[in-house]
Motif scaffolding. Structure first.
Motif, short mmCIF file in Angstrom:
data_model
loop_
_atom_site.label_atom_id
_atom_site.label_comp_id
_atom_site.label_asym_id
_atom_site.label_seq_id
_atom_site.Cartn_x
_atom_site.Cartn_y
_atom_site.Cartn_z
N UNK A 176 15.52 2.98 26.16
CA UNK A 176 15.00 3.77 24.74
C UNK A 176 16.18 4.50 24.21
N UNK A 177 17.36 4.29 24.68
CA UNK A 177 18.40 5.16 24.09
C UNK A 177 18.98 4.32 23.11
N UNK A 178 19.14 4.85 21.98
CA UNK A 178 19.47 4.14 20.64
C UNK A 178 20.90 4.35 20.54
N UNK A 179 21.78 5.00 21.40
CA UNK A 179 23.25 5.21 21.23
C UNK A 179 24.01 4.12 21.14
N UNK A 180 25.07 4.05 20.32
CA UNK A 180 25.83 2.81 20.29
C UNK A 180 26.89 2.80 21.30
N UNK A 181 27.00 3.91 22.07
CA UNK A 181 27.78 3.95 23.31
C UNK A 181 27.28 2.66 24.31
N UNK A 182 28.33 1.95 24.85
CA UNK A 182 27.98 1.00 25.75
C UNK A 182 27.75 1.57 27.03
N UNK A 183 26.71 0.99 27.59
CA UNK A 183 26.37 1.54 29.09
C UNK A 183 26.21 0.28 29.94
#
Length: 86
Positions: A58-65
């Protein structure tokens, strides 16, 4: 016996992810319905990997995980979407 963690369905899967999953993880072409691929991932992933996927789903960050997929592969998630397999 411990029960395996259940994968959330609150993330999407890109077509690029499916292509790379077939090439790099399965080493063969496969036609996937996204819900079937989600079920397959739920079977092959460990509870720890599923827990990490759920944490960032549910994390909408653009940082790639990066999330492990077996001992030799890594899935990449960004903007709540699985985007590729390394």
């Amino acid at each position: 016996m411990k029960t395996k963690k259940k994968m959330t369905t609150d993330f999407s899967i890109s077509n690029h992810f499916i292509t790379r999953f077939n090439e790099r993880y399965l080493n063969r072409p496969e036609q996937w319905v996204k819900s079937d691929l989600r079920n397959y991932l739920n079977v092959v992933m460990t509870s720890g990997q599923i827990r990490k996927l759920n944490k960032y789903s549910n994390n909408s960050t653009a940082k790639a995980i990066k999330i492990g997929l077996g001992s030799n592969h890594t899935m990449v998630m960004a903007n709540n979407k699985l985007i590729t397999v390394l």
